[in-house]
Design an enzyme around this catalytic site. Structure first.
Site, PDB file in Angstrom:
ATOM      1  N   ASP A   1       0.835  -1.204   0.000  1.00 43.97           N
ATOM      2  CA  ASP A   1       0.000   0.000   0.000  1.00 43.97           C
ATOM      3  C   ASP A   1       0.871   1.257   0.000  1.00 43.97           C
ATOM      4  O   ASP A   1       0.609   2.219  -0.721  1.00 43.97           O
ATOM      5  CB  ASP A   1      -0.907   0.014   1.227  1.00 43.97           C
TER       6      ASP A   1
ATOM      7  N   LYS B   1      17.089  -8.420  -0.375  1.00 46.86           N
ATOM      8  CA  LYS B   1      16.830  -7.220   0.432  1.00 46.86           C
ATOM      9  C   LYS B   1      16.327  -7.656   1.808  1.00 46.86           C
ATOM     10  O   LYS B   1      15.200  -8.132   1.944  1.00 46.86           O
ATOM     11  CB  LYS B   1      15.800  -6.325  -0.260  1.00 46.86           C
TER      12      LYS B   1
ATOM     13  N   ARG C   1      19.429   4.808  10.797  1.00 46.11           N
ATOM     14  CA  ARG C   1      19.348   5.752   9.685  1.00 46.11           C
ATOM     15  C   ARG C   1      18.619   7.027  10.083  1.00 46.11           C
ATOM     16  O   ARG C   1      18.961   8.114   9.652  1.00 46.11           O
ATOM     17  CB  ARG C   1      18.629   5.114   8.483  1.00 46.11           C
TER      18      ARG C   1
ATOM     19  N   GLU D   1      22.397  -4.248   7.809  1.00 42.60           N
ATOM     20  CA  GLU D   1      21.030  -4.455   8.286  1.00 42.60           C
ATOM     21  C   GLU D   1      21.043  -5.323   9.535  1.00 42.60           C
ATOM     22  O   GLU D   1      21.637  -6.402   9.564  1.00 42.60           O
ATOM     23  CB  GLU D   1      20.209  -5.148   7.191  1.00 42.60           C
TER      24      GLU D   1
ATOM     25  N   LYS E   1      10.819  -5.217  -5.527  1.00 40.72           N
ATOM     26  CA  LYS E   1      10.006  -5.746  -4.434  1.00 40.72           C
ATOM     27  C   LYS E   1       9.294  -7.030  -4.852  1.00 40.72           C
ATOM     28  O   LYS E   1       8.922  -7.218  -6.013  1.00 40.72           O
ATOM     29  CB  LYS E   1       8.967  -4.704  -3.992  1.00 40.72           C
TER      30      LYS E   1
ATOM     31  N   CYS F   1     -22.206   9.824  13.281  1.00 44.71           N
ATOM     32  CA  CYS F   1     -20.927   9.479  13.898  1.00 44.71           C
ATOM     33  C   CYS F   1     -21.138   8.487  15.041  1.00 44.71           C
ATOM     34  O   CYS F   1     -21.964   8.748  15.938  1.00 44.71           O
ATOM     35  CB  CYS F   1     -20.252  10.740  14.417  1.00 44.71           C
TER      36      CYS F   1
ATOM     37  N   CYS G   1     -20.205  10.423  18.541  1.00 49.99           N
ATOM     38  CA  CYS G   1     -20.944  11.546  19.137  1.00 49.99           C
ATOM     39  C   CYS G   1     -22.364  11.687  18.621  1.00 49.99           C
ATOM     40  O   CYS G   1     -23.136  12.501  19.135  1.00 49.99           O
ATOM     41  CB  CYS G   1     -20.191  12.855  18.915  1.00 49.99           C
TER      42      CYS G   1
ATOM     43  N   CYS H   1     -17.561  13.173  10.153  1.00 52.86           N
ATOM     44  CA  CYS H   1     -18.382  13.639  11.268  1.00 52.86           C
ATOM     45  C   CYS H   1     -18.373  15.159  11.295  1.00 52.86           C
ATOM     46  O   CYS H   1     -17.323  15.795  11.135  1.00 52.86           O
ATOM     47  CB  CYS H   1     -17.836  13.073  12.575  1.00 52.86           C
TER      48      CYS H   1
ATOM     49  N   CYS I   1     -17.110  16.132  19.271  1.00 56.33           N
ATOM     50  CA  CYS I   1     -16.930  14.699  19.031  1.00 56.33           C
ATOM     51  C   CYS I   1     -15.724  14.234  19.831  1.00 56.33           C
ATOM     52  O   CYS I   1     -14.613  14.698  19.590  1.00 56.33           O
ATOM     53  CB  CYS I   1     -16.718  14.431  17.539  1.00 56.33           C
TER      54      CYS I   1
END
Length: 714
Positions: free
Chosen positions: A53, A136, A157, A192, A332, A437, A440, A455, A461
């Site tokens: 993601d 990796k 790092r 690493e 990857k 919501c 609240c 909301c 809230c």
């Protein structure tokens, strides 16, 4: 996390279809989302999204910047590496910035990358290049500095410029010698730190027996073990280290990357297995797939394969982009998949009021990690639709009780990839997304063109109020020692702190003579209470950028707050400008938009905040307790620092990429288009329309020789 999840949905929008205004909005959202993800992963060792993601959102950010180069923000995620060092550790400034790697995601990307290297170096397309190819490691990047053969320090790092001093912890690791046999006066080795699977399993077994925290995966276990303030804890946990690079040395060691790895091995360090020297993409890909197939047999986690140009002189010529080397890249691995049952859908309310659905799953092991929840992004995603109303997952909606396919790539919060309709119960009902919501009861409204329902309760809230307070005391904002998220939640629950100003009134309520109510609370004594009051008082003098960031204004991240602080200088100027500004028109609006990195979305958000009566009153009550510190103007003696430069036409003494890199290194902003904000146009043969426009606007024009004379040895 809720805001992170709602923003993740924007990655589904089509870059090619974005208008300029939409692109600005997307870049603002992505900057905020990715900044939060970096902090969670690198500083808190608690990732909030999967590698896949994160990579998808970062690729989307780069795609938008490529299409709209003039909109690139100064706090762009493409310029960020890692996160700021955590508090509690000493800080070490690196001898040179520790860069991260760019990413490839398919075979074709590799061919394009190799072609781009040859083009940058002006090499024939059929000339062969050698590359070092190695797994990796999914661990924690560390640098080790030796002086006259003795370990001087070890550092993480961090934010690539400054890392955490972990020297004492590293001294407990058998894989890292405190002395090495070398004639070099100084040597910095990068590598690493990781935890092997057998050691990870044994650690979690001990943690379970002791009733202590169970780690989600080896990477988190390694990071949590290495970043202990007590080195004795690190010593009890088995950590491993592979060396893979030389960051600095008192003299030249080798002429190739492969020779450097052999040198690292000779002086006593373990190096990465399966490292191989390959020629051209075909051989590289063959070894990539061999490593992928060998992944389960290595005994430690890897999340891809790294490719590096072998010749060190070519590495020097290729140089660096702002955050990544041109001569190295990571390929990857695909995300991992598993099927499990969706037990419930919870709604979380974030700091900006975003309602974000989270899938609660029957726990399942995905790639060796037990996961029990997943992002569902927003109501359209649950329905099986993207932001344009077009079908995803074949139009299959998601219902409680469904069997769902989830995937991850190194995190604890995966994504739902598919639904098995054959296993859906006949009485399963479509999910009804709430229109009020859950915290609240206020109306939850979805504005036209927005993928997120929010909301409308604002500070009434509790979820929004608590998240805003947590944000105020966070590291990048007020960073009040002794007052973290847990204490904020408790104080809010007790009714002691309902808005930011209340924090600075705690001493008056519970200070000396009236301390009993606070010091008798669990976790608080007289000394800790008095320390808290002192820490709060210390933050009454607050740098302007921290104050602006701490307000929690939507679309204003830490870097954006610095931009605003630098531009306006002091709180009085900033406040006056925002109070008198009108969205979309006027001198104050134009001045706000003139700040490099501030777009219409952010500008609208800041102005709107100061024009909302309740928000403005809350800010006024807070600032009444503070003495904001004026921002320092950046100092740079480069002749082009702070200027916007456009290169056009053919450059004959350097490639366009080299010219751009040089200009940016001198503090200039390089734009792809000429506008009234452009300060300088460097025009070579065939410049065409950009040179013409520069002349029309009266912008300074230089040829390539003039440009080189201007920057000289700067």
């Amino acid at each position: 996390m809720a805001d992170d999840l709602d923003n993740a949905n924007h990655a589904t929008l089509d870059v090619a279809a974005l208008t300029e205004a939409q692109a600005r909005a997307e870049l603002a959202r992505l900057a905020e989302l990715l900044d939060g993800a970096n902090t969670a992963y690198h500083t808190e060792d608690a990732p909030v999204m999967s590698d896949a993601d994160y990579d998808a959102l970062k690729r989307r950010n780069m795609a938008i910047e490529a299409r709209f180069p003039e909109l690139k923000r100064s706090d762009s995620p493409s310029e960020q590496v890692g996160a700021k060092p955590a508090d509690g550790f000493g800080k070490i400034t690196h001898s040179r910035p520790l860069m991260s790697l760019g990413n490839l995601f398919n075979d074709q990307d590799l061919y394009k990358w190799v072609d781009s290297i040859k083009k940058y170096l002006n090499l024939p397309s059929d000339e062969q290049l050698a590359f070092v190819v190695d797994p990796k490691i999914d661990g924690l990047s560390v640098t080790l500095r030796y002086e006259n053969g003795t370990l001087k320090y070890a550092a993480t790092r961090g934010d690539r410029f400054v890392g955490e001093d972990i020297t004492q912890n590293v001294r407990t690791m058998p894989d890292i010698p405190t002395r090495i046999s070398t004639n070099l006066s100084h040597l910095e080795i990068r590598g690493e730190v990781f935890m092997a699977w057998k050691d990870f399993i044994q650690l979690n077994e001990r943690q379970k027996e002791l009733g202590e925290k169970i780690f989600a995966n080896p990477r988190n276990a390694a990071a949590g073990s290495l970043r202990q303030l007590d080195a004795r804890i690190t010593a009890k946990r088995k950590l491993s280290f592979f060396g893979y690079a030389i960051e600095d040395a008192s003299e030249e060691i080798a002429s190739t990357q492969f020779e450097l790895i052999q040198f690292i091995s000779r002086i006593g360090f373990k190096t990465i297995s399966l490292t191989k020297l390959c020629w051209e993409p075909e051989e590289i890909l063959k070894h990539y797939y061999f490593i992928l197939e060998s992944r389960a047999t290595l005994g430690y986690d890897i999340d891809g394969v790294v490719y590096k140009v072998d010749n060190l002189e070519l590495q020097r010529r290729l140089g660096f982009r702002s955050t990544t080397p041109r001569w190295a890249i990571a390929h990857k691995f695909p995300a991992e998949l598993a099927w499990t049952r969706l037990e419930a859908i919870d709604i979380q309310v974030g700091r900006t009021g975003a309602l974000s659905p989270v899938a609660r799953l029957t726990p399942v092991t995905v790639g060796g990690v037990v996961v029990s929840n997943a992002t569902l992004h927003n109501e359209d995603y649950i329905k099986g639709l993207d932001s344009k109303g077009e079908e995803i997952r074949g139009g299959k909606d998601i219902r409680v009780g469904d069997w769902v396919q989830v995937y991850r790539a190194g995190d604890v919060i995966p994504k739902v990839a598919d639904v098995d309709l054959a296993r859906r119960k006949s009485d399963a009902l479509p999910y009804a997304f709430p229109t009020t919501c859950p915290e609240c009861g206020s109306d939850a409204i979805r504005e036209e063109g927005d993928a997120v329902r929010r909301c409308t309760g604002g500070l009434i809230c509790p979820a929004q109020a608590v998240e805003k307070l947590k944000h105020l005391v966070s590291r990048g904002a007020f960073d009040i020692e002794g007052l973290g998220a847990k204490q904020v939640e408790q104080f809010y629950k007790d009714g002691w702190v309902k808005e930011p100003a209340d924090i600075f009134e705690l001493k008056a309520k519970f200070g000396p003579g009236n301390l009993l109510q606070l010091k008798n609370r669990e976790g608080w004594g007289e000394k800790s209470s008095l320390n808290l009051f002192d820490a709060i008082d210390a933050r009454r003098d607050i740098p302007l950028a921290r104050l602006i960031f701490g307000l929690g204004i939507r679309h204003v991240g830490e870097s954006s707050a610095n931009l605003l602080a630098t531009h306006y200088g002091n709180w009085e100027n900033f406040e006056a400008a925002m109070k008198s500004a009108t969205v979309g028109t006027g001198a104050e609006w134009d001045d706000l938009l003139s700040i490099d990195g501030v777009g219409e979305v952010m500008a609208t958000s800041v102005i709107t905040t100061f024009h909302q009566e309740a928000e403005r009153a809350s800010i006024d009550r807070l600032v009444a307790h503070l003495r904001p510190i004026e921002a320092e103007k950046p100092q740079n003696d480069s002749p082009v620092s702070g200027k916007t430069v456009v290169f056009t036409g053919t450059l004959e003494k350097m490639t366009r990429a080299e010219a751009k890199a040089r200009a940016e290194a001198l503090g200039a902003k390089v734009s792809g288009s000429v506008s009234a904000k452009t300060d300088l146009v460097v025009a070579g043969p065939g410049a065409g329309s950009k040179e013409k426009k520069a002349r029309e606007l009266g912008i300074e024009l230089l040829d390539e020789d003039g440009w080189l004379a201007l920057i000289g040895d700067a």
